[in-house]
Scaffold this active site. Structure first.
Site, mmCIF file in Angstrom:
data_model
loop_
_atom_site.group_PDB
_atom_site.id
_atom_site.type_symbol
_atom_site.label_atom_id
_atom_site.label_comp_id
_atom_site.label_asym_id
_atom_site.label_seq_id
_atom_site.Cartn_x
_atom_site.Cartn_y
_atom_site.Cartn_z
ATOM 1 N N ASP A 96 0.725 -1.175 -0.043
ATOM 2 C CA ASP A 96 -0.174 -0.120 0.047
ATOM 3 C C ASP A 96 0.751 1.294 -0.044
ATOM 4 O O ASP A 96 0.296 2.414 -0.155
ATOM 5 C CB ASP A 96 -0.903 0.041 1.127
ATOM 6 C CG ASP A 96 -0.228 -0.319 2.545
ATOM 7 O OD1 ASP A 96 1.075 0.255 2.607
ATOM 8 O OD2 ASP A 96 -0.889 -0.879 3.331
ATOM 9 N N HIS A 118 6.386 -7.560 -1.544
ATOM 10 C CA HIS A 118 5.288 -8.202 -2.528
ATOM 11 C C HIS A 118 4.644 -7.228 -3.413
ATOM 12 O O HIS A 118 3.784 -7.510 -3.940
ATOM 13 C CB HIS A 118 4.058 -8.619 -1.577
ATOM 14 C CG HIS A 118 4.345 -9.888 -0.681
ATOM 15 N ND1 HIS A 118 3.614 -10.048 0.511
ATOM 16 C CD2 HIS A 118 5.420 -10.836 -0.823
ATOM 17 C CE1 HIS A 118 4.215 -11.325 1.095
ATOM 18 N NE2 HIS A 118 5.282 -11.717 0.288
ATOM 19 N N CYS A 145 -1.528 -1.586 -22.260
ATOM 20 C CA CYS A 145 -0.456 -0.799 -22.509
ATOM 21 C C CYS A 145 -0.540 0.216 -23.841
ATOM 22 O O CYS A 145 -1.027 -0.243 -24.713
ATOM 23 C CB CYS A 145 0.793 -1.816 -22.777
ATOM 24 S SG CYS A 145 2.273 -0.760 -23.005
ATOM 25 N N THR A 178 2.047 -9.163 11.219
ATOM 26 C CA THR A 178 1.839 -10.120 10.361
ATOM 27 C C THR A 178 1.598 -11.532 11.107
ATOM 28 O O THR A 178 2.273 -11.915 12.148
ATOM 29 C CB THR A 178 3.432 -10.363 9.609
ATOM 30 O OG1 THR A 178 3.063 -11.431 8.827
ATOM 31 C CG2 THR A 178 4.687 -10.443 10.567
ATOM 32 N N SER A 179 0.687 -12.413 10.267
ATOM 33 C CA SER A 179 0.486 -13.766 10.876
ATOM 34 C C SER A 179 1.596 -14.849 10.609
ATOM 35 O O SER A 179 1.653 -15.551 11.147
ATOM 36 C CB SER A 179 -0.678 -14.495 9.981
ATOM 37 O OG SER A 179 -0.165 -14.312 8.607
ATOM 38 N N ALA A 228 -0.651 -2.338 16.428
ATOM 39 C CA ALA A 228 0.469 -1.854 16.047
ATOM 40 C C ALA A 228 0.985 -0.348 16.389
ATOM 41 O O ALA A 228 2.023 -0.303 17.025
ATOM 42 C CB ALA A 228 0.671 -1.808 14.584
HETATM 43 P P1 OAD Z 1 -2.602 -11.453 7.503
HETATM 44 O O1 OAD Z 1 -3.941 -11.174 7.247
HETATM 45 O O2 OAD Z 1 -2.102 -13.140 7.297
HETATM 46 O O3 OAD Z 1 -2.313 -11.350 9.156
HETATM 47 C C1 OAD Z 1 -2.556 -10.186 9.544
HETATM 48 C C2 OAD Z 1 -2.014 -10.245 11.095
HETATM 49 O O4 OAD Z 1 -2.247 -8.849 11.442
HETATM 50 C C3 OAD Z 1 -2.637 -11.067 12.203
HETATM 51 O O5 OAD Z 1 -1.557 -12.002 12.743
HETATM 52 C C4 OAD Z 1 -3.524 -10.386 13.132
HETATM 53 O O6 OAD Z 1 -3.226 -10.681 14.436
HETATM 54 C C5 OAD Z 1 -2.589 -9.068 12.960
HETATM 55 N N1 OAD Z 1 -3.255 -7.770 13.525
HETATM 56 C C6 OAD Z 1 -4.516 -7.458 13.554
HETATM 57 N N2 OAD Z 1 -4.872 -6.463 13.580
HETATM 58 C C7 OAD Z 1 -3.815 -5.972 14.172
HETATM 59 C C8 OAD Z 1 -3.483 -4.535 14.796
HETATM 60 N N3 OAD Z 1 -4.303 -3.566 14.836
HETATM 61 N N4 OAD Z 1 -2.040 -4.183 15.032
HETATM 62 C C9 OAD Z 1 -1.129 -5.102 14.604
HETATM 63 N N5 OAD Z 1 -1.569 -6.417 14.140
HETATM 64 C C10 OAD Z 1 -2.661 -6.844 13.919
HETATM 65 O O7 OAD Z 1 -1.432 -10.494 6.953
HETATM 66 P P2 OAD Z 1 -0.003 -10.639 6.648
HETATM 67 O O8 OAD Z 1 0.846 -11.420 7.506
HETATM 68 O O9 OAD Z 1 0.618 -9.500 6.135
HETATM 69 O O10 OAD Z 1 0.665 -11.733 0.251
HETATM 70 O O11 OAD Z 1 -0.160 -11.546 5.415
HETATM 71 C C11 OAD Z 1 0.988 -11.956 4.457
HETATM 72 C C12 OAD Z 1 0.819 -11.992 2.838
HETATM 73 O O12 OAD Z 1 -0.405 -12.814 2.831
HETATM 74 C C13 OAD Z 1 0.455 -10.652 2.302
HETATM 75 O O13 OAD Z 1 1.206 -9.853 2.050
HETATM 76 C C14 OAD Z 1 -0.310 -11.203 1.082
HETATM 77 C C15 OAD Z 1 -1.263 -12.443 1.885
HETATM 78 O O14 OAD Z 1 -1.602 -13.393 1.090
HETATM 79 C C16 OAD Z 1 0.424 -11.391 -1.167
HETATM 80 O O15 OAD Z 1 -0.561 -10.695 -1.584
HETATM 81 C C17 OAD Z 1 1.736 -12.185 -1.947
#
Ligand code: OAD
Length: 241
Positions: free
Chosen positions: A98, A113, A140, A181-182, A224
């Site tokens: 983003d 990503h 394009c 991140t999860s 966060a």
């Molecule tokens: P996820 O949706 O898998 O995980 C989001 C994480 O944020 C979880 O562990 C939540 O507990 C946590 N969370 C929720 N609210 C929050 C807050 N207010 N503050 C902090 N943390 C909070 O997202 P990502 O780990 O980013 O890939 O996912 C990884 C990748 O999976 C993404 O980049 C995307 C997706 O498929 C691609 O698009 C290639």
């Protein structure tokens, strides 16, 4: 909370995921209200999906691009930008597409990503920034081939330069903050493991348990913005004496 290794660190890396941008109003992927609970990734975020139905994929991306364009950096993004100005070496490695870290003022950002607000020609490779979304699916202007969102889809490799840089930063970090991140998506999820194995002090900020939680030296079960505020306050108090 003893964060002295973070206070004395010279090289600090923050690995961020969708949780930090949730506080800017952008949905995560795997939370109960996340995108992958409503949509099937293989129908929207894969090369096969794009070949099958570029119109549908673009409509979904255009919606998300608008969300991002209308969003503002959260407190967490802003604190990370402030931390970059404090530490001798500070980098954000993000899985987010983003651009909110840069909009908050971070300059050392490694994007694993890609970027949602950028398109790339599937024919000649020309990059369009911002992504044109007036006509969907866009083509394009040079070669008339379809444009695609310049993001990493399931089954695709990460941009090699970004990944190389991320591995180098994680290997050399004195401290790593793992935020929102999860830690389920590889290879990004390998970075905290690598950092820890090389001796980095690991701090996790996440309201939920993740595979990183058992590795972390400190875990803050907060959002966060709140967690980063807490840590940043302690670091600054120490510096200011
Ligand atoms: P996820 O949706 O898998 O995980 C989001 C994480 O944020 C979880 O562990 C939540 O507990 C946590 N969370 C929720 N609210 C929050 C807050 N207010 N503050 C902090 N943390 C909070 O997202 P990502 O780990 O980013 O890939 O996912 C990884 C990748 O999976 C993404 O980049 C995307 C997706 O498929 C691609 O698009 C290639």
């Amino acid at each position: 909370m003893n964060i002295s290794p973070l206070i004395s660190a010279r090289r600090v890396v923050a690995l961020t995921g969708a949780g930090i941008s949730k506080e800017s109003g952008i949905p995560t992927f795997r939370d109960s209200d996340g995108l992958w609970k409503k949509y099937r990734p293989e129908e929207l975020a894969s090369p096969e999906a794009f070949r099958k139905n570029p119109q549908m994929v673009w409509e979904w991306y255009a919606w998300r691009i608008q969300l991002v364009r209308n969003a503002h950096p959260s407190r967490g993004h802003i604190v990370l930008a402030e931390m970059e100005r404090h530490y001798p070496e500070f980098h954000v490695i993000t899985q987010n597409v983003d651009g909110l870290h840069q909009r908050a003022g971070s300059r050392n950002v490694v994007e694993l990503h890609g970027r949602i607000d950028r398109a790339r020609c599937t024919g000649c490779g020309r990059v369009y920034e911002p992504a044109p979304i007036e006509d969907i699916p866009p083509v394009c202007s040079e070669c008339n081939a379809l444009l695609r969102p310049d993001v990493v889809w399931f089954g695709e490799p990460l941009p090699p330069d970004a990944w190389e840089m991320a591995v180098e930063l994680a290997s050399q970090a004195d401290a790593m903050l793992v935020i929102g991140t999860s830690a389920l998506v590889y290879p990004a999820a390998h970075l905290p493991v690598l950092a820890k194995s090389r001796g980095a002090f690991l701090v996790e900020i996440n309201p939920s348990y993740t595979p990183i939680s058992s590795l972390a030296d400190i875990t803050l079960r907060t959002g966060a913005g709140e967690g980063l505020d807490l840590i940043w306050k302690e670091v600054k108090e120490h510096v200011e004496g």
